[in-house]
Design a protein around this motif. Sequence first.
Motif, PDB file in Angstrom:
ATOM      1  N   LYS A 206      -0.263   1.549   6.691  1.00 57.26           N
ATOM      2  CA  LYS A 206      -1.153   0.542   7.132  1.00 57.26           C
ATOM      3  C   LYS A 206      -0.348  -0.935   7.055  1.00 57.26           C
ATOM      4  CE  LYS A 206      -5.587  -1.282   6.084  1.00 57.26           C
ATOM      5  NZ  LYS A 206      -7.130  -1.114   5.272  1.00 57.26           N
ATOM      6  N   THR A 207       0.231  -1.036   6.102  1.00 59.35           N
ATOM      7  CA  THR A 207       0.981  -2.332   5.557  1.00 59.35           C
ATOM      8  C   THR A 207       2.427  -2.368   6.102  1.00 59.35           C
ATOM      9  OG1 THR A 207       1.783  -1.940   3.422  1.00 59.35           O
ATOM     10  CG2 THR A 207      -0.562  -2.576   3.680  1.00 59.35           C
ATOM     11  N   GLY A 208       3.168  -1.327   6.382  1.00 61.99           N
ATOM     12  CA  GLY A 208       4.396  -1.301   6.596  1.00 61.99           C
ATOM     13  C   GLY A 208       5.225  -1.605   5.662  1.00 61.99           C
ATOM     14  N   LYS A 209       4.945  -1.757   4.098  1.00 68.67           N
ATOM     15  CA  LYS A 209       5.520  -1.840   3.067  1.00 68.67           C
ATOM     16  C   LYS A 209       6.385  -0.652   2.721  1.00 68.67           C
ATOM     17  CE  LYS A 209       5.298  -2.780  -1.887  1.00 68.67           C
ATOM     18  NZ  LYS A 209       6.455  -3.262  -1.980  1.00 68.67           N
ATOM     19  N   SER A 210       7.532  -0.669   2.277  1.00 66.61           N
ATOM     20  CA  SER A 210       8.376   0.412   1.768  1.00 66.61           C
ATOM     21  C   SER A 210       9.232   0.214   0.536  1.00 66.61           C
ATOM     22  CB  SER A 210       9.265   0.748   2.988  1.00 66.61           C
ATOM     23  OG  SER A 210      10.308  -0.371   3.315  1.00 66.61           O
ATOM     24  N   SER A 211       9.173   1.063  -0.290  1.00 67.40           N
ATOM     25  CA  SER A 211       9.924   0.962  -1.485  1.00 67.40           C
ATOM     26  C   SER A 211      10.868   2.248  -1.739  1.00 67.40           C
ATOM     27  CB  SER A 211       9.200   0.771  -2.771  1.00 67.40           C
ATOM     28  OG  SER A 211       8.253  -0.352  -2.551  1.00 67.40           O
ATOM     29  N   TYR A 212      12.023   2.025  -2.319  1.00 68.48           N
ATOM     30  CA  TYR A 212      12.966   3.060  -2.755  1.00 68.48           C
ATOM     31  C   TYR A 212      13.676   2.733  -3.828  1.00 68.48           C
ATOM     32  CZ  TYR A 212      17.167   5.964  -1.457  1.00 68.48           C
ATOM     33  OH  TYR A 212      18.065   6.958  -1.705  1.00 68.48           O
ATOM     34  N   VAL A 213      14.247   3.851  -4.459  1.00 65.79           N
ATOM     35  CA  VAL A 213      14.929   3.844  -5.703  1.00 65.79           C
ATOM     36  C   VAL A 213      15.802   5.232  -5.761  1.00 65.79           C
ATOM     37  CG1 VAL A 213      13.347   4.890  -7.129  1.00 65.79           C
ATOM     38  CG2 VAL A 213      15.327   3.468  -8.051  1.00 65.79           C
ATOM     39  N   SER A 214      17.207   4.940  -6.044  1.00 62.94           N
ATOM     40  CA  SER A 214      18.090   6.075  -6.035  1.00 62.94           C
ATOM     41  C   SER A 214      18.676   6.000  -7.536  1.00 62.94           C
ATOM     42  CB  SER A 214      19.214   5.877  -5.136  1.00 62.94           C
ATOM     43  OG  SER A 214      20.201   6.752  -5.197  1.00 62.94           O
ATOM     44  N   CYS A 215      18.655   7.388  -8.034  1.00 65.98           N
ATOM     45  CA  CYS A 215      19.061   7.362  -9.346  1.00 65.98           C
ATOM     46  C   CYS A 215      19.365   8.910  -9.908  1.00 65.98           C
ATOM     47  CB  CYS A 215      17.793   6.984 -10.290  1.00 65.98           C
ATOM     48  SG  CYS A 215      16.358   8.013  -9.917  1.00 65.98           S
ATOM     49  N   ASN A 216      19.643   9.074 -11.006  1.00 69.80           N
ATOM     50  CA  ASN A 216      20.121  10.456 -11.482  1.00 69.80           C
ATOM     51  C   ASN A 216      19.448  10.488 -12.913  1.00 69.80           C
ATOM     52  OD1 ASN A 216      21.211  12.917 -11.589  1.00 69.80           O
ATOM     53  ND2 ASN A 216      23.008  12.298 -12.433  1.00 69.80           N
ATOM     54  N   ALA A 228      -4.562   0.166  -0.429  1.00 70.56           N
ATOM     55  CA  ALA A 228      -5.774  -0.217   0.132  1.00 70.56           C
ATOM     56  C   ALA A 228      -6.653   1.195  -0.121  1.00 70.56           C
ATOM     57  CB  ALA A 228      -5.716  -0.570   1.339  1.00 70.56           C
ATOM     58  N   ALA A 229      -7.890   1.140  -0.253  1.00 73.70           N
ATOM     59  CA  ALA A 229      -8.753   2.358  -0.384  1.00 73.70           C
ATOM     60  C   ALA A 229      -8.673   3.281   0.978  1.00 73.70           C
ATOM     61  CB  ALA A 229     -10.345   1.962  -0.535  1.00 73.70           C
ATOM     62  N   LYS A 230      -8.356   4.452   0.933  1.00 75.51           N
ATOM     63  CA  LYS A 230      -8.502   5.181   2.131  1.00 75.51           C
ATOM     64  C   LYS A 230      -7.038   4.961   3.008  1.00 75.51           C
ATOM     65  CE  LYS A 230     -13.318   6.046   2.466  1.00 75.51           C
ATOM     66  NZ  LYS A 230     -14.497   6.221   3.416  1.00 75.51           N
ATOM     67  N   CYS A 231      -6.080   4.361   2.261  1.00 76.90           N
ATOM     68  CA  CYS A 231      -4.766   3.976   2.928  1.00 76.90           C
ATOM     69  C   CYS A 231      -3.927   5.278   3.508  1.00 76.90           C
ATOM     70  CB  CYS A 231      -3.947   3.002   1.797  1.00 76.90           C
ATOM     71  SG  CYS A 231      -3.348   4.119   0.733  1.00 76.90           S
ATOM     72  N   ASP A 232      -3.137   4.933   4.534  1.00 77.11           N
ATOM     73  CA  ASP A 232      -2.411   5.859   4.989  1.00 77.11           C
ATOM     74  C   ASP A 232      -0.940   5.626   4.656  1.00 77.11           C
ATOM     75  OD1 ASP A 232      -4.216   7.295   6.539  1.00 77.11           O
ATOM     76  OD2 ASP A 232      -4.232   5.937   8.255  1.00 77.11           O
ATOM     77  N   GLY A 233      -0.107   6.907   4.109  1.00 75.84           N
ATOM     78  CA  GLY A 233       1.251   6.387   3.564  1.00 75.84           C
ATOM     79  C   GLY A 233       1.625   7.605   2.736  1.00 75.84           C
ATOM     80  N   TRP A 234       2.817   7.670   2.348  1.00 74.77           N
ATOM     81  CA  TRP A 234       3.345   8.971   1.694  1.00 74.77           C
ATOM     82  C   TRP A 234       4.470   8.517   0.656  1.00 74.77           C
ATOM     83  CZ3 TRP A 234       3.869   8.134   6.956  1.00 74.77           C
ATOM     84  CH2 TRP A 234       5.227   7.849   7.442  1.00 74.77           C
TER      85      TRP A 234
END
Length: 255
Positions: A206-216, A228-234
Amino acid sequence: MNKRCRKIKYLLLMAVLLCMMVSGTASAAIQYPKSQVFYNGGTSPQADYMFGSISVSGLAPDETIARNSLQSSSSILQYLYSTRSTNIFRYEYIKNPLFTMEDDEYYRDDSVYINFRFYRPGTSTVRFRIGKRTYTSNVKVLSYTNPLSKVTITGVKNGRSTNLAPMLKNHNQTAIRIQKAQKNAEVAITAAKNWRIRNVSYYSQKTGKSSYVSCNQAGVRLSLGSLAAKCDGWLSITMKNVKTGGIAECSYSFY
């Protein structure tokens, strides 16, 4: 005359040795994992096919994997095909009196990925050919086990519990309903015993926001921003088992 003949023989010998060196270097430059371990997605109705790949690097620009050479010794791996990814790097040549070279040059490192999908556990040997040489890589698929001990997302519950990890007890993906909008949402993840978190990624359709973290690590936190309520994302989580070396992929989709 004898001196000239000896010089010619010497140059021919050097040429043969140089060709042998170049040929041997080209063969030794091919690099790929000799074995890999993956976990399938489970056996419940929610489970789906999983995807894996073998990265082959060190190929010359004119080298590739022969399409008709891709073979799997077992039917657990399906739809084998290769894709190529080209990266260009800049480096400085070392001065060599035998050759004339520019100081600043570019070279291209081509990597080829052998892709496949899998569903059930088992083992397979993947064979592929580059030029006249055949290579093999062993792939083992293990039965799914939940690699997560605890997963919490701000304001989101699984029934009465805030721990979302049990939702992935029998399969590696599930869907979550976002009932109320959340500001400054955050996900906190704790790995199960013998597991480590390799990376976590989030994307909001919905917003196009993305976050990422790489670790071990055994635990990690990642900011999700506003939900947002009922937002689409994963939310995607890649895990690695420290005992087997196996890779497991888990995901939560939001709706």
